[in-house]
Structure formats: C-alpha cells, structure tokens
Design an enzyme around this catalytic site. Structure first.
Site, short mmCIF file in Angstrom:
data_model
loop_
_atom_site.label_atom_id
_atom_site.label_comp_id
_atom_site.label_asym_id
_atom_site.label_seq_id
_atom_site.Cartn_x
_atom_site.Cartn_y
_atom_site.Cartn_z
N GLU A 15 0.84 -1.21 0.00
CA GLU A 15 0.00 0.00 0.00
C GLU A 15 0.88 1.25 0.00
O GLU A 15 0.53 2.27 -0.61
CB GLU A 15 -0.89 0.02 1.25
CG GLU A 15 -1.94 -1.06 1.30
CD GLU A 15 -2.64 -1.16 2.66
OE1 GLU A 15 -3.74 -1.71 2.70
OE2 GLU A 15 -2.09 -0.70 3.68
N THR A 92 -6.05 0.31 2.28
CA THR A 92 -7.08 -0.26 1.43
C THR A 92 -8.23 -0.76 2.29
O THR A 92 -8.09 -0.90 3.51
CB THR A 92 -6.51 -1.39 0.56
OG1 THR A 92 -5.91 -2.36 1.41
CG2 THR A 92 -5.50 -0.86 -0.42
N LYS A 176 -15.05 -0.92 5.06
CA LYS A 176 -14.67 -1.94 6.05
C LYS A 176 -13.17 -2.19 5.97
O LYS A 176 -12.66 -2.58 4.92
CB LYS A 176 -15.43 -3.24 5.75
CG LYS A 176 -15.04 -4.41 6.63
CD LYS A 176 -15.88 -5.63 6.35
CE LYS A 176 -15.39 -6.81 7.16
NZ LYS A 176 -14.10 -7.36 6.69
N MET A 178 -9.24 -2.50 8.70
CA MET A 178 -8.71 -3.20 9.88
C MET A 178 -7.85 -2.36 10.82
O MET A 178 -7.21 -2.92 11.71
CB MET A 178 -7.92 -4.44 9.42
CG MET A 178 -8.77 -5.43 8.66
SD MET A 178 -7.86 -6.82 7.94
CE MET A 178 -7.33 -7.70 9.41
N GLU A 179 -7.80 -1.05 10.63
CA GLU A 179 -6.92 -0.25 11.50
C GLU A 179 -7.51 1.06 12.03
O GLU A 179 -7.14 1.50 13.13
CB GLU A 179 -5.62 0.11 10.74
CG GLU A 179 -4.63 -1.01 10.54
CD GLU A 179 -4.90 -1.81 9.26
OE1 GLU A 179 -5.57 -1.26 8.36
OE2 GLU A 179 -4.45 -2.95 9.17
N ASP A 202 -12.07 -4.37 -2.78
CA ASP A 202 -13.05 -5.47 -2.92
C ASP A 202 -14.42 -5.00 -2.47
O ASP A 202 -14.54 -4.05 -1.69
CB ASP A 202 -12.60 -6.67 -2.07
CG ASP A 202 -12.34 -6.28 -0.63
OD1 ASP A 202 -11.20 -5.89 -0.32
OD2 ASP A 202 -13.28 -6.31 0.19
#
Ligand code: ADE
Length: 244
Positions: A15, A92, A176, A178-179, A202
């Site tokens: 990323e 992302t 959605k 994760m961080e 996605d």
C-alpha cells in the site's frame, strides 16, 4: 493551528510503495527502538515535514503487520517521536456495492470511525466497544480532492461474519477495514486530528471471495490511494484552517 508535521500511518508495504516513490520519501533508520518492526520514511512537502510509519513484517510469520495492535503501536510511536499536528491513516478497504462503491474508489472517513467486532453487551461497554471516534469536518477536503465520504468501520478480520454485517449496518458503515478505529483511539487520547483515506480493493456484498478481489486489486487500489494521499498532503501542508 498551522499544520507543519503530518504523520501518515499505513499497514502494508504494498500500500505504501507508490506513495513513498511519488513523494521521494527516504528511510529514517533508528527512528524507533531497533526491536520494533515498524518502518519510518520521511520527507518534505512545501514547508511541512511528512513522516510515514509502515507496520513492517511480523518476525515469525513474515507477513505485514495488519490489524489493530500494530496500528495502535505505530500511532503511539509516530506521535511520541514526531509530535505531528495531523495524522492520516491511509490504506485499502472493502466497500459495499449496494452503497455505490467501486474498486479503486477512495473514501475519506466522515462523521465517525467505529469498531464492528467488539461486541460487549454490558451496560456502558457496548458503546465503548463501538468507539464512535468523531472525525473532523471533512466536507471541504472531500470536495477539493474528489473523495467519497462515509463511516469507516474497523475489525480484525478480512471476512465478514453475519454479526459483523449487522453491526456495520447499524453503524451506517460504508468502508470496512482493519486499522482506523484503533488509530482513532490513540489520536483521541492525544487530541490530534485524524483523517482516514481508504481505497477500495473489494466489494464485500458481492459473490467474489474478498481475498481474491483484494489480491487482484491491491496494486491498482494502492496507486489510486497514492494519488489522493499525495493530494491530501499538499492540501494540508501549511494549512491553517484545514477543517470547515
Ligand atoms: N482491506 C481490504 N479489504 C478489506 C475487507 N474487505 N475487510 C477488511 N479489511 C480490508
């Protein structure tokens, strides 16, 4: 307050690569304790200092340190070492086709950043679990940079259990990842404004397995992320009134 130091927090090397190249950032060796996996890059944009902290690799598993624990530590280290005026979490994310998302769209977190996988049905703890960290007013920067806006929702899994889906829906989540909520918790402790920029790899409400889309679109989404992140850095560098 004038923004003179911007710290960007990113989880994955893939990323971060296009952004490092676009800004010509240079590795800052020994910025943190040598036992820590986080990698630091620095550079300048106009009169502002730009610091990038990437999560680095897990020593045992050899993969990028994704998820909330490394993000929390990266953010603490960035703040403690570089005293930024602004934090940007860039990365992302999954999007929702039903909410108009497309692969490569870049969102800016608006309203609030929430957890969807901390379900604690005990009075007081339920709201604590969700977190709901307020974002600054991002309307102006979203318009200037052509960003979609929405509530960013954080959890420690790439997949989406039915329970997660329900919480994301209840929270009006549109992105959605994760961080971001972990970073928002630290930003709130130190009272430093946080912007979340998330590029869609996605679509979580389609039939394609998330991991297949993620791997297929990671490079494209990271390139799109770089374009908007670089524009955001130029927008904020030296800015005295960045939020409406
Ligand atoms: N990062 C990229 N896509 C994701 C997804 N669907 N869930 C969590 N994190 C992601």
């Amino acid at each position: 307050m004038k923004i003179s130091t911007i710290a960007v927090i990113m989880a994955m090397a893939d990323e971060a690569k296009p952004f490092i190249e676009a800004l010509g950032l240079k590795p800052a060796v020994s910025a943190f304790d040598s036992r820590l996996p986080m990698e630091v890059y620095t550079g300048a944009v106009e009169k502002a200092e730009v610091v990038l902290v990437v999560g680095g690799k897990d020593r045992r598993f050899g993969v990028d340190n994704v998820g909330t624990q490394p993000a929390t530590l990266s953010t603490y280290l960035a703040i403690d070492t570089f005293k930024p005026d602004l934090l940007i979490n860039a990365g992302t994310a999954g999007g929702f086709k039903s909410k108009g998302a497309d692969i490569g769209d870049v969102y800016i977190g608006s309203d609030s950043i929430r957890f969807h996988d901390r379900r604690i049905p005990i009075p007081g703890f339920a709201a604590y679990g969700i977190g709901s960290y307020r974002t600054p007013d991002v309307d102006d920067v979203a318009t200037a940079l052509g960003l979609k806006k929405g509530v960013v929702s954080t959890g420690n899994s790439l997949d989406m259990l039915p329970e997660d889906r329900l919480v994301i829906q209840a929270n009006q989540g549109v992105v959605k990842e994760m961080e971001a909520a972990a970073i928002a918790w630290v930003a709130d402790l130190y009272q430093i404004p946080l912007i979340a920029l998330k590029s869609i790899t996605d679509l979580v409400d389609t039939d394609t397995p998330t991991q297949d889309d993620f791997l297929k679109n990671l490079n494209l989404a990271s390139e799109k992320l770089q374009e908007k992140l670089t524009a955001a850095i130029y927008y904020f560098a030296g800015n005295e009134r960045p939020f409406a």
